[in-house]
Design an enzyme around this catalytic site. Structure first.
Site: not given
Ligand code: UDP
Ligand code: MG
Length: 164
Positions: A59, A67, A97, A103, A114, A124
């Site tokens: 990450y 967060f 995706r 997300t 989700r 999620n």
């Molecule tokens: N996340 C979170 N709070 C936020 C945004 C993201 O806890 O406001 C966490 C969530 O578990 C998310 C992960 O961080 O799936 C990675 O964020 P990203 O924006 O990459 O989303 P993803 O690729 O998982 O859809």
């Molecule tokens: Mg991501």
């Protein structure tokens, strides 16, 4: 063979993970089923409690977010493992995706993983690579050791991938 296959080909690969909340909730099989039933090929699978270093690298693009600390703890605290997977098939990165959904679960379409199973962004339940470059990075991080990805031929391939 390149670790994420060849972009745009039948050999394209993506990194998909059931996060610890998905494991706790007993949703591993349902998530696997969606990819299996779509006709994608499972080329890597393991349950793992990632190190802090691994989660932080996974990450890394979110390092500055408020967060981030909580996210890394949630992924690494060992209350449940992460089920890490590599799936292979046509357009699997983008399709993965779409199958996972937005997300924020409140923006995720009904029928997406989700959108069907989750309510808040912090829980999620599933991860999917967001680009070919992310897939290369993430597969390398989680499945870096030789022999962890299996090249095999599905007997179903001609029924799933033939255009005529
Ligand atoms: N996340 C979170 N709070 C936020 C945004 C993201 O806890 O406001 C966490 C969530 O578990 C998310 C992960 O961080 O799936 C990675 O964020 P990203 O924006 O990459 O989303 P993803 O690729 O998982 O859809
Ligand atoms: Mg991501």
């Amino acid at each position: 063979k390149p670790i994420a296959g060849v972009k745009g080909s039948f050999s394209e690969r993506t990194f998909i993970a059931v996060k610890p909340d998905g494991v706790q909730r007993g949703l591993v099989a349902k998530i696997i089923s969606r990819f299996e039933e779509r006709g994608y090929k499972l080329v890597g699978l393991k349950a793992v409690v990632p190190s802090k270093e691994l989660a932080e690298e996974h990450y890394a693009d979110l390092k500055s977010k408020p967060f981030f600390g909580g996210l890394v703890d949630y992924m690494t605290n060992g209350k449940a493992p992460v089920v890490a997977m590599v799936w292979e098939g046509k357009d699997v990165i983008r399709q993965g995706r779409v199958m996972i959904g937005a997300t924020n679960p409140l923006d995720a379409a009904p029928g997406t993983i989700r959108g069907q199973y989750t309510q808040v962004v912090g829980r999620n339940i599933v991860h999917g690579s967001d680009s070919f470059e992310s897939a290369e990075k993430e597969i390398g991080l989680w499945f870096g050791k030789a022999g962890e990805l299996i090249d095999w031929t599905s007997a179903n391939e001609q029924w799933i991938l033939s255009d005529n």
